[in-house]
Design an enzyme around this catalytic site. Structure first.
Site, PDB file in Angstrom:
ATOM      1  N   ARG A  75      -9.113   7.053   5.632  1.00 53.78           N
ATOM      2  CA  ARG A  75      -8.295   7.624   4.566  1.00 53.78           C
ATOM      3  C   ARG A  75      -8.340   9.158   4.599  1.00 53.78           C
ATOM      4  O   ARG A  75      -7.353   9.819   4.280  1.00 53.78           O
ATOM      5  CB  ARG A  75      -8.760   7.095   3.195  1.00 53.78           C
ATOM      6  CG  ARG A  75      -7.726   7.314   2.106  1.00 53.78           C
ATOM      7  CD  ARG A  75      -8.161   6.743   0.773  1.00 53.78           C
ATOM      8  NE  ARG A  75      -9.196   7.539   0.137  1.00 53.78           N
ATOM      9  CZ  ARG A  75      -9.444   7.529  -1.174  1.00 53.78           C
ATOM     10  NH1 ARG A  75      -8.753   6.746  -1.980  1.00 53.78           N
ATOM     11  NH2 ARG A  75     -10.403   8.267  -1.688  1.00 53.78           N
ATOM     12  N   HIS A  89       0.558   2.372  -7.613  1.00 57.53           N
ATOM     13  CA  HIS A  89      -0.192   2.486  -6.361  1.00 57.53           C
ATOM     14  C   HIS A  89      -1.307   1.454  -6.281  1.00 57.53           C
ATOM     15  O   HIS A  89      -1.439   0.722  -5.308  1.00 57.53           O
ATOM     16  CB  HIS A  89      -0.757   3.894  -6.160  1.00 57.53           C
ATOM     17  CG  HIS A  89      -1.497   4.010  -4.867  1.00 57.53           C
ATOM     18  ND1 HIS A  89      -2.824   3.647  -4.725  1.00 57.53           N
ATOM     19  CD2 HIS A  89      -1.082   4.355  -3.618  1.00 57.53           C
ATOM     20  CE1 HIS A  89      -3.195   3.791  -3.456  1.00 57.53           C
ATOM     21  NE2 HIS A  89      -2.153   4.222  -2.775  1.00 57.53           N
ATOM     22  N   GLU A 143      -7.892  -4.620  -1.933  1.00 52.51           N
ATOM     23  CA  GLU A 143      -7.976  -4.475  -0.475  1.00 52.51           C
ATOM     24  C   GLU A 143      -9.428  -4.310  -0.036  1.00 52.51           C
ATOM     25  O   GLU A 143      -9.817  -4.764   1.032  1.00 52.51           O
ATOM     26  CB  GLU A 143      -7.143  -3.267  -0.016  1.00 52.51           C
ATOM     27  CG  GLU A 143      -7.179  -3.042   1.494  1.00 52.51           C
ATOM     28  CD  GLU A 143      -6.310  -1.879   1.962  1.00 52.51           C
ATOM     29  OE1 GLU A 143      -5.795  -1.141   1.093  1.00 52.51           O
ATOM     30  OE2 GLU A 143      -6.141  -1.716   3.182  1.00 52.51           O
ATOM     31  N   HIS A 203      -2.001  -6.953   0.175  1.00 51.96           N
ATOM     32  CA  HIS A 203      -3.332  -7.243   0.737  1.00 51.96           C
ATOM     33  C   HIS A 203      -3.957  -8.474   0.070  1.00 51.96           C
ATOM     34  O   HIS A 203      -4.202  -9.461   0.729  1.00 51.96           O
ATOM     35  CB  HIS A 203      -4.291  -6.046   0.679  1.00 51.96           C
ATOM     36  CG  HIS A 203      -3.775  -4.846   1.387  1.00 51.96           C
ATOM     37  ND1 HIS A 203      -3.403  -4.877   2.720  1.00 51.96           N
ATOM     38  CD2 HIS A 203      -3.520  -3.574   0.958  1.00 51.96           C
ATOM     39  CE1 HIS A 203      -2.978  -3.681   3.084  1.00 51.96           C
ATOM     40  NE2 HIS A 203      -3.019  -2.876   2.041  1.00 51.96           N
ATOM     41  N   ASP A 242       2.441  -2.112   7.009  1.00 55.98           N
ATOM     42  CA  ASP A 242       1.549  -1.186   6.321  1.00 55.98           C
ATOM     43  C   ASP A 242       1.385   0.137   7.059  1.00 55.98           C
ATOM     44  O   ASP A 242       2.233   0.999   6.989  1.00 55.98           O
ATOM     45  CB  ASP A 242       0.201  -1.874   6.056  1.00 55.98           C
ATOM     46  CG  ASP A 242      -0.667  -1.097   5.081  1.00 55.98           C
ATOM     47  OD1 ASP A 242      -0.226  -0.046   4.590  1.00 55.98           O
ATOM     48  OD2 ASP A 242      -1.791  -1.541   4.811  1.00 55.98           O
TER      49      ASP A 242
HETATM   50 ZN   LIG Z   1      -0.409   0.228   1.701  1.00 53.93          ZN
END
Ligand SMILES: [Zn+2]
Length: 435
Positions: A77, A202, A231, A265, A316
């Site tokens: 990330r 989100h 997720e 997810h 994704d």
């Molecule tokens: Zn995503």
């Protein structure tokens, strides 16, 4: 426009000699059966309704082949935020045009772009929705059907402010998000029929409890709504600590679970979570190549379907752009978990890849009267596919077997070399360094 398909694999069943007729927008207005191709019709050999990519972040394509040295989801990330921080509207248009073109070449005929890079890096709004219009431009240039899932993103984590690198994702509060969403809808009103607007929350990390329901209630009921759900185990733990509820239970408590919701997810779920998601008949969007790449885990796809949820697939992070590999990954995950074969029947895989994804994006089923004439033609006699029964192609073929793609009744073509060059140039500019 007229398109004739010699072998149409629809819902896993082979139909012979199907002739489609469309209006000027590419919507199917007639379907008949005829043994031979009429001279004024485009002819396809073996084709199926187009694949729907129900979850994409186009710019994550920039990370492909750059993240495999080590690390976790969270270190991945960090690099993703570095890429996000350097996007400009022009660069985003360029990169997304390449990514969307790659999707078309790979058999995806529609995409739900889960979009949260809204503002300048310091959080100031661009004039005229520049980032969002760049994505619409990219979809039109690539010829893919786009549902722009504009995402509400308010906090850096539960109860924490946005980090500096997240500032360009955020809106001040639910009301500011809704105002921007409605203004964006007006700005997209005159685009081609390829482009429509959906919405997203989100995640429960990035949207506080009171804003979840406020956003869902503030959007028109017909608008598809998506959210990342469970997720990573850390997301569940944070949610339970803050609210005493799992993310799914929190969505239920706030009235967000419904048929229009797609949960992306759905990896780490309790039995109660599965039951609630099934009862609400949500769509669970699995992204098997990404979930494998990031080490997320294997979500309970069959349990969700048995409970009443619908399943769809997405690419994704676009490290892999291949609908057939996503379908194969969905079934492979189930086999690895259960130690059994044949968990999701090939006919169900076709529907998951197409109709269910279109429904998740608020679109009517493709290649049916009233729906868009979106088709993917597959080479059923390639080195991979020859000798296979057509209904089993999702367990056999790859994107390399996609020969032609029809979106809205038109064949969409791209030069793969040009698409690759465009991706490479965009990524070099983004990272400002040689590969
Ligand atoms: Zn995503």
């Amino acid at each position: 426009m007229k398109v004739w398909v010699d072998h149409l694999v629809r819902g896993g069943v082979v139909e012979r000699g199907i002739l489609f007729e469309t209006d000027d927008d590419g919507t199917v207005i007639g379907e008949t059966s005829t043994d031979t191709r009429p001279p004024d019709a485009l002819g396809l050999e073996v084709a199926a309704p187009g694949f729907a990519n129900a979850h994409s972040h186009a710019f994550h394509r920039a990370l492909r082949g750059r993240t495999h040295d080590s690390g976790s989801f969270w270190t991945w990330r960090e690099l993703m935020y570095r890429a996000a921080g350097r996007l400009t509207p022009d660069l985003y248009r360029d990169l997304a045009t390449a990514v969307f073109s790659e999707m078309v070449l790979s058999g995806w005929t529609s995409v739900g772009e889960f979009h949260y890079v809204h503002h300048t890096p310091d959080g100031t709004a661009y004039p005229h929705h520049a980032m969002e219009l760049a994505l619409a431009d990219a979809a039109e240039a690539a010829g893919i059907r786009l549902v722009l899932l504009d995402a509400c993103y308010l906090t850096g984590g539960i109860g924490t402010a946005l980090l500096a690198e997240q500032r360009r994702f955020g809106d001040a509060d639910a009301g500011a998000f809704l105002a921007r969403w409605h203004s964006l809808r007006d700005a997209l009103a005159d685009r081609s029929p390829l482009v429509t607007l959906g919405a997203a929350l989100h995640s429960v990390r990035a949207v506080p409890r009171d804003a979840l329901g406020a956003v869902a209630r503030g959007l028109p009921a017909s608008v598809p709504l998506h959210i990342h759900l469970s997720e990573q185990p850390a997301e569940n733990a944070d949610c339970v600590t803050a609210y005493g509820l799992t993310p799914t239970a929190l969505l239920a408590a706030e009235g967000v679970l419904s048929r229009r919701l797609s949960v992306v997810h759905a990896t780490h779920l309790s039995d109660d979570d599965v039951r609630m998601l099934g009862d609400a008949e949500v769509t669970a969007v699995f992204c098997p190549t990404t979930e494998a790449d990031l080490g997320d885990g294997i979500g309970p796809a069959v349990a969700l379907a048995d409970a009443g949820a619908r399943l769809a697939i997405g690419s994704d992070q676009n490290a892999v752009v291949d609908p057939l590999l996503e379908l194969r990954g969905l079934e492979a995950g189930e086999r690895l978990r259960s130690l059994q074969r044949g968990r999701i029947a090939p006919a169900a895989l076709w529907r998951i890849g197409s109709d269910a994804g279109y429904a998740s994006l608020g679109l009517p089923p493709p290649a049916r009267v009233g729906g868009p004439l979106d088709l993917v033609e597959l080479d059923a006699s390639s080195i991979r596919t020859s000798g296979s029964e057509l209904p089993q192609l999702p367990l056999v073929a790859t994107a390399s077997d996609v020969t032609r793609v029809v979106v809205g009744g038109r064949v969409i073509t791209h030069d793969p070399r040009g698409v690759a060059d465009r991706s490479g140039a965009s990524i070099d500019t983004l990272f400002g360094e040689a590969r």
